[in-house]
Design a protein around this motif. Structure first.
Motif, PDB file in Angstrom:
ATOM      1  N   GLN A   1      10.013   9.960  -7.446  1.00 16.31           N
ATOM      2  CA  GLN A   1      10.545   9.335  -6.253  1.00 16.31           C
ATOM      3  C   GLN A   1      11.811  10.026  -5.758  1.00 16.31           C
ATOM      4  O   GLN A   1      12.570  10.619  -6.525  1.00 16.31           O
ATOM      5  CB  GLN A   1      10.809   7.844  -6.474  1.00 16.31           C
ATOM      6  N   GLU A   2      12.000   9.924  -4.445  1.00 14.93           N
ATOM      7  CA  GLU A   2      13.192  10.419  -3.774  1.00 14.93           C
ATOM      8  C   GLU A   2      14.159   9.257  -3.591  1.00 14.93           C
ATOM      9  O   GLU A   2      13.740   8.125  -3.343  1.00 14.93           O
ATOM     10  CB  GLU A   2      12.796  10.998  -2.414  1.00 14.93           C
ATOM     11  N   MET A   3      15.455   9.554  -3.726  1.00 15.48           N
ATOM     12  CA  MET A   3      16.470   8.516  -3.581  1.00 15.48           C
ATOM     13  C   MET A   3      17.537   9.020  -2.605  1.00 15.48           C
ATOM     14  O   MET A   3      17.999  10.150  -2.709  1.00 15.48           O
ATOM     15  CB  MET A   3      17.116   8.220  -4.943  1.00 15.48           C
ATOM     16  N   LEU A   4      17.906   8.174  -1.636  1.00 15.11           N
ATOM     17  CA  LEU A   4      18.939   8.527  -0.669  1.00 15.11           C
ATOM     18  C   LEU A   4      19.922   7.380  -0.555  1.00 15.11           C
ATOM     19  O   LEU A   4      19.531   6.210  -0.659  1.00 15.11           O
ATOM     20  CB  LEU A   4      18.321   8.835   0.699  1.00 15.11           C
ATOM     21  N   LEU A   5      21.181   7.714  -0.327  1.00 16.63           N
ATOM     22  CA  LEU A   5      22.230   6.698  -0.282  1.00 16.63           C
ATOM     23  C   LEU A   5      23.194   7.020   0.860  1.00 16.63           C
ATOM     24  O   LEU A   5      23.658   8.160   0.983  1.00 16.63           O
ATOM     25  CB  LEU A   5      22.991   6.664  -1.605  1.00 16.63           C
TER      26      LEU A   5
ATOM     27  N   HIS B   1      14.616   4.194  -1.457  1.00 15.22           N
ATOM     28  CA  HIS B   1      13.852   4.784  -2.548  1.00 15.22           C
ATOM     29  C   HIS B   1      12.398   4.913  -2.104  1.00 15.22           C
ATOM     30  O   HIS B   1      11.777   3.924  -1.710  1.00 15.22           O
ATOM     31  CB  HIS B   1      13.938   3.912  -3.807  1.00 15.22           C
ATOM     32  N   VAL B   2      11.871   6.139  -2.169  1.00 10.33           N
ATOM     33  CA  VAL B   2      10.509   6.412  -1.721  1.00 10.33           C
ATOM     34  C   VAL B   2       9.757   7.149  -2.825  1.00 10.33           C
ATOM     35  O   VAL B   2      10.170   8.232  -3.253  1.00 10.33           O
ATOM     36  CB  VAL B   2      10.505   7.275  -0.440  1.00 10.33           C
ATOM     37  N   ALA B   3       8.665   6.573  -3.294  1.00 10.52           N
ATOM     38  CA  ALA B   3       7.819   7.251  -4.291  1.00 10.52           C
ATOM     39  C   ALA B   3       6.808   8.119  -3.556  1.00 10.52           C
ATOM     40  O   ALA B   3       6.022   7.615  -2.748  1.00 10.52           O
ATOM     41  CB  ALA B   3       7.121   6.230  -5.174  1.00 10.52           C
TER      42      ALA B   3
ATOM     43  N   ASP C   1       0.811  -1.216   0.000  1.00 13.14           N
ATOM     44  CA  ASP C   1       0.000   0.000   0.000  1.00 13.14           C
ATOM     45  C   ASP C   1       0.840   1.258   0.000  1.00 13.14           C
ATOM     46  O   ASP C   1       0.305   2.378   0.009  1.00 13.14           O
ATOM     47  CB  ASP C   1      -0.969   0.002   1.185  1.00 13.14           C
ATOM     48  N   LYS C   2       2.172   1.124   0.031  1.00 11.45           N
ATOM     49  CA  LYS C   2       3.055   2.277  -0.092  1.00 11.45           C
ATOM     50  C   LYS C   2       4.332   1.851  -0.795  1.00 11.45           C
ATOM     51  O   LYS C   2       4.620   0.645  -0.919  1.00 11.45           O
ATOM     52  CB  LYS C   2       3.360   2.902   1.267  1.00 11.45           C
ATOM     53  N   ALA C   3       5.091   2.831  -1.236  1.00 15.00           N
ATOM     54  CA  ALA C   3       6.292   2.554  -2.036  1.00 15.00           C
ATOM     55  C   ALA C   3       7.497   3.132  -1.319  1.00 15.00           C
ATOM     56  O   ALA C   3       7.910   4.274  -1.566  1.00 15.00           O
ATOM     57  CB  ALA C   3       6.137   3.150  -3.430  1.00 15.00           C
TER      58      ALA C   3
ATOM     59  N   PRO D   1      12.323   0.917  -9.443  1.00 16.33           N
ATOM     60  CA  PRO D   1      11.603   2.030  -8.832  1.00 16.33           C
ATOM     61  C   PRO D   1      10.724   1.561  -7.679  1.00 16.33           C
ATOM     62  O   PRO D   1      10.150   0.465  -7.719  1.00 16.33           O
ATOM     63  CB  PRO D   1      10.764   2.584  -9.987  1.00 16.33           C
ATOM     64  N   ALA D   2      10.626   2.399  -6.648  1.00 14.54           N
ATOM     65  CA  ALA D   2       9.878   2.020  -5.451  1.00 14.54           C
ATOM     66  C   ALA D   2       8.422   1.674  -5.764  1.00 14.54           C
ATOM     67  O   ALA D   2       7.831   0.799  -5.116  1.00 14.54           O
ATOM     68  CB  ALA D   2       9.947   3.157  -4.436  1.00 14.54           C
ATOM     69  N   THR D   3       7.841   2.330  -6.767  1.00 15.84           N
ATOM     70  CA  THR D   3       6.442   2.100  -7.114  1.00 15.84           C
ATOM     71  C   THR D   3       6.164   0.640  -7.451  1.00 15.84           C
ATOM     72  O   THR D   3       5.045   0.153  -7.269  1.00 15.84           O
ATOM     73  CB  THR D   3       6.037   2.987  -8.306  1.00 15.84           C
TER      74      THR D   3
END
Length: 261
Positions: A238-242, A226-228, A158-160, A189-191
């Motif tokens: 989406q946002e991407m962090l590393l 990774h957050v959509a 229900d979420k990405a 992709p998170a989606t």
């Protein structure tokens, strides 16, 4: 062909032109894996900004990348501390990608802010593989990927929001901005965690910012989240962090993705 072999195969000229053939092992369907496309553009740009750390990469994935490709780099502006380089990737079908790479020397500053805490997640030694039964696109076999949080593709979530430990399988891979860019886009992709059945996706644009010129980690592992934030009308943002294994922030980014479900 592993990562270091692929970079060694590049034909380079002094004017910033790089040519290479995309191996089948780096493909994602009918196009090269997007992280490799971005890395090839950055590699060409670096030749025109020697000695300067990469600070940002902006890439538009214009068309399918396959066969022999050419990256032509050109300096847009060179200042005392920074250099802006454009790169156009072309192939048999015309323009395949456009990129602007920003390089900048470190400078003294009174501001020192780091506010990107890593999520509390298990270490790579304690989590399972991301792809079930080693499935996934051809390019994914060049990386070790482990799921540390969230759900895998086609889970009907229900979420990405997906967190992944990942690294190059090739142990000779250098620890630099180009190899990091080649790695950072490896997770789907998170989606796709919200998908209930197989479906196509396609990266359209990617913006990445390097947060340090000292790219290093332990055991070559990096933690990606990774957050959509949106997915509607056939497009996802989406946002991407590393972070490195020591949970220090290394890169942030945003990506626009076409979703065909």
């Amino acid at each position: 062909m592993n990562y270091t072999e692929l970079l060694s195969s590049i034909s380079r000229t002094a004017d910033g032109t790089h040519r290479t053939n995309i191996p089948e092992t780096w493909m994602q369907g009918r196009t090269a894996y997007g992280g490799l496309t971005a890395a090839l553009c950055l590699e060409a740009a670096r030749s025109l900004a020697p000695g300067l750390p990469a600070r940002a990469a902006q890439i538009a994935f214009v068309g399918p990348v396959n066969g022999e490709v050419t990256c032509k780099a050109e300096v847009l502006r060179q200042g005392k501390n920074t250099v802006f380089v454009s790169v156009r990737m072309t192939g048999a079908d015309g323009v395949l990608a456009e990129a602007i790479m920003t390089f900048g020397a470190p400078r003294q500053s009174s501001i020192d802010l780091v506010d990107l805490p890593a999520p509390e997640l298990p270490a790579p030694e304690d989590v399972p593989p991301y792809f079930r039964n080693h499935q996934g696109p051809a390019f994914a076999q060049n990386f070790d990927m482990l799921i540390a949080g969230g759900t895998p593709p086609m889970s009907g979530a229900d979420k990405a929001d997906v967190s992944i430990w990942m690294r190059h399988k090739d142990p000779a891979t250098p620890m630099d901005a180009t190899s990091l860019l080649a790695l950072a886009d490896a997770p789907p992709p998170a989606t796709m965690a919200m998908f209930r059945e197989p479906g196509r996706i396609s990266s359209m644009t990617w913006m990445a910012e390097f947060l340090t010129e000292d790219i290093e980690t332990q055991d070559r592992w990096f933690l990606a989240r990774h957050v959509a934030q949106t997915a509607r009308n056939g497009y996802s943002s989406q946002e991407m962090l590393l972070w490195n294994k020591q949970r220090q922030p290394i890169m942030v980014g945003r990506q626009t993705i076409a979703v065909f479900v």
